[in-house]
Design a protein around this motif. Structure first.
Motif, short mmCIF file in Angstrom:
data_model
loop_
_atom_site.label_atom_id
_atom_site.label_comp_id
_atom_site.label_asym_id
_atom_site.label_seq_id
_atom_site.Cartn_x
_atom_site.Cartn_y
_atom_site.Cartn_z
N ASP A 57 1.58 -1.53 0.12
CA ASP A 57 0.02 -0.25 0.07
C ASP A 57 0.96 1.03 0.19
O ASP A 57 1.73 1.23 0.41
N VAL A 58 -0.01 2.42 -0.46
CA VAL A 58 1.42 3.58 -0.05
C VAL A 58 0.11 4.60 -0.49
O VAL A 58 -0.96 4.28 -0.65
N ALA A 59 1.07 6.03 0.52
CA ALA A 59 0.11 7.21 0.61
C ALA A 59 1.17 7.81 0.41
O ALA A 59 2.18 8.16 0.65
N VAL A 60 0.97 9.08 -0.60
CA VAL A 60 1.53 10.22 -1.25
C VAL A 60 1.21 12.08 -0.93
O VAL A 60 0.17 11.47 -1.27
N ILE A 61 2.66 12.23 -0.38
CA ILE A 61 1.67 13.58 0.13
C ILE A 61 2.52 14.37 -0.29
O ILE A 61 3.95 14.57 -0.12
N GLY A 62 1.91 15.70 -0.32
CA GLY A 62 2.96 17.50 0.33
C GLY A 62 3.20 17.59 1.10
O GLY A 62 2.12 18.02 1.77
N VAL A 63 4.33 17.65 1.17
CA VAL A 63 4.75 18.10 2.43
C VAL A 63 5.88 19.77 2.65
O VAL A 63 5.82 20.01 1.57
N PRO A 64 5.07 20.79 2.86
CA PRO A 64 5.69 21.85 2.84
C PRO A 64 7.44 21.66 2.85
O PRO A 64 7.91 21.31 3.28
N ASP A 65 7.64 22.76 2.09
CA ASP A 65 8.93 23.21 1.57
C ASP A 65 9.22 24.72 1.35
O ASP A 65 8.37 25.37 0.59
N GLU A 66 10.46 25.20 2.30
CA GLU A 66 10.26 26.61 1.61
C GLU A 66 10.94 27.13 0.45
O GLU A 66 10.45 28.44 0.44
N GLU A 67 11.81 26.61 0.33
CA GLU A 67 12.11 26.63 -1.86
C GLU A 67 10.99 25.95 -2.33
O GLU A 67 9.97 27.10 -3.33
N TRP A 68 10.33 24.97 -2.46
CA TRP A 68 9.70 24.93 -3.39
C TRP A 68 7.86 24.57 -3.22
O TRP A 68 7.26 24.50 -4.08
N GLY A 69 7.33 25.28 -1.69
CA GLY A 69 6.13 25.34 -1.87
C GLY A 69 5.83 23.55 -0.72
O GLY A 69 5.56 23.69 0.07
N HIS A 70 6.03 22.68 -2.14
CA HIS A 70 5.82 20.98 -1.46
C HIS A 70 7.23 20.72 -1.71
O HIS A 70 7.00 20.65 -3.23
N ASN A 71 7.17 19.52 -1.10
CA ASN A 71 8.10 18.35 -1.62
C ASN A 71 7.17 17.33 -1.55
O ASN A 71 5.99 17.02 -0.86
N VAL A 72 7.24 15.89 -2.62
CA VAL A 72 7.13 15.11 -2.91
C VAL A 72 7.51 13.90 -1.11
O VAL A 72 8.25 13.95 -1.88
#
Length: 498
Positions: free
Chosen positions: A416-431
């Motif tokens: 199973d897998v869940a993909v989320i966006g995590v806040p990042d100061e430069e990119w906005g979000h990281n995968v």
């Protein structure tokens, strides 16, 4: 010459052929007359291939003169033009080409695809440089994945009129929204033209008689140098670029003259208030923002002084647009109360190509829902609370978790897998991918390397997870639906403790 009375690119080029049109990434220059001649030749070449009104042409092209030529050539003979992200894998590109029914595909030398032709020379060869007969405005059909991860073309009805009848609408709208006017201005292209906003702004710039300067790639100091050297007056950027330019040493920033800038338009992702304020402290009050989507186009807009009076807003409805905020049941909400954003345009509707069901699902009657949560203040200014729950925006680019999850689930070691966006100061979000290994599979660096290698031929590099972590189990509802919001909350809580 004064071009304010001329209706768009084709008329401007005919009246003022010596006017500078494009400064390409390699520094070479093309005049309006030279560009129009090549555009006309390619239009004739497409007609000679048997293409007629409503047919589709695709381009897998890097930023440069050929990309501009294809945009303007299809734009005067009633064709749909599909710019394709050249970072996509061969299978992803093949899917879009099949779905859009492209009759002709033009590529760059490094992005060859089966059945495609390299550059515009073959289409132009032996063709006349005068205007084609029976001219009619075309349209760009951008492919967007929506929340499903499966790309669909956002298709609008062709205007059924010559470009000269349509261009004045563009110039009026841009004047209202971002204070752009016909004249001798200089527009800087900083982002790949397979994205809707950079592509549209390139076309707009030519309809306004501006010169278009194409950056070879986004490099913070390099962009500042182009602005200084070419006295750039307007550009389209995304917030990640602002962040990276602000990270330059003070002496580097001070070495370039930014005083020529009058409009820097930004969109694609939320811009942190502090970042936007620092850029305006540096460049002056020149940042114009709009909020919308490929489907809704420019739905909200805010000018610099409006934003400075209401930091954080993305503006009020653009001309021709109405907006409302609704709850989950579709009931209107009062000012100040967050809910789902809906917009309605008098400028024309869209449909997803070959997918009427998906088109209908995105609408509430005549109202379109971009899928974001926000609220309107008492004066009608929109403030975003969050992007659509599952969408990841990294560096101004939309990334869809379902597509990445599907690729990872194709590996036998993944249960199973869940993909989320995590806040990042430069990119906005990281995968970030949270993976539940299959029974008997040992998680660790070896599996991580194997999963990233597995992704390589399946999804474009910019979609690959920056981080893969392992979980014994992922939260799913009794019906099997994955709760990404809970996964995200748990992950952020854990990382904040570390």
């Amino acid at each position: 010459m004064d071009v304010s009375g001329l209706p768009g690119f084709y008329a401007i080029a005919a009246a003022d052929p010596g006017r500078r049109a494009v400064i390409d990434a390699d520094g070479s220059e093309t005049t309006y007359g030279e560009l129009l001649a090549r555009v006309n030749q390619v239009s004739h070449g497409l007609r000679a291939r048997g293409l007629t009104t409503g047919d589709v042409v695709a381009g897998v092209l890097p930023n440069g003169l050929d990309a501009v030529v294809m945009l303007m050539a299809t734009g005067q003979i009633g064709l749909y033009y599909v710019p394709i992200n050249w970072h996509l894998t061969a299978s992803e590109i093949a899917y879009i080409l099949s779905d859009c029914d492209a009759a002709v595909v033009v590529t760059g030398p490094e992005y060859a695809v089966p059945g495609g032709e390299v550059g515009t020379a073959g289409l132009a060869e032996g063709q006349p440089a005068d205007a084609p007969a029976d001219r009619a405005a075309g349209a760009v059909m951008w492919y967007t994945s929506g929340t499903t991860g499966f790309p669909k073309g956002v298709q609008r009805k062709l205007p059924g009129a010559e470009p000269e009848a349509i261009a004045p609408l563009y110039t009026w709208f841009l004047g209202e929204v971002v204070d752009l006017r016909p004249g001798d201005d200089v527009h800087l292209v900083t982002s790949p033209m397979y994205h809707s906003a950079p592509c549209a702004h390139t076309q707009f710039a030519l309809h306004l008689g501006h010169s278009v300067v194409i950056a070879p790639r986004f490099d913070p100091a390099g962009v500042l140098d182009l602005i200084d050297r070419h006295r750039v007056s307007n550009a389209m950027m995304v917030p990640t670029m602002f962040h990276r330019m602000l990270q330059l040493p003070e002496e580097t920033r001070a070495a370039y003259d930014m005083s020529s800038l009058r409009q820097v338009v930004h969109t694609a992702a939320a811009c942190p208030v502090a970042v936007k304020q620092k850029i305006m402290d540096w460049w002056g009050p020149v940042l114009y923002e709009y909020y919308g989507s490929t489907e809704s186009t420019i739905a909200f807009s805010v000018k610099p002084h409006e934003w400075l009076a209401r930091p954080g807003t993305v503006g009020r409805p653009a001309p021709g647009f109405e907006a409302k905020i609704c709850d989950e049941a579709g009931k209107d909400l009062p000012p100040g109360e967050p809910g789902l954003i809906y917009v309605k345009s008098s400028l024309g509707s869209f449909e997803y190509r070959k997918d009427p069901g998906r088109t209908a699902a995105s609408m509430l009657g005549e109202w379109y829902a971009p899928g974001d949560i926000g609220y309107l203040d008492e004066d009608g200014y929109l403030f975003l609370c969050d992007r659509r729950t599952d969408l990841i925006i990294s560096g101004g680019v939309n990334i869809y978790p379902a597509e990445i999850e599907a690729a990872l689930l194709d590996h036998p070691a993944v249960a199973d897998v869940a993909v989320i966006g995590v806040p990042d100061e430069e990119w906005g979000h990281n995968v970030v991918a949270l993976v539940q290994p299959a029974a008997g599979v040992e998680p660790g660096p070896g599996l991580t390397a194997e999963l990233l290698e597995h992704c390589e031929p399946r999804i474009a590099r910019f979609k690959h997870p920056k981080v893969i972590v392992y979980r014994a189990e992922l939260p799913r509802t009794p019906t099997g639906k994955l709760s990404r919001s809970r996964v995200r909350e748990d992950y952020l809580a854990e990382t904040q403790k570390e």
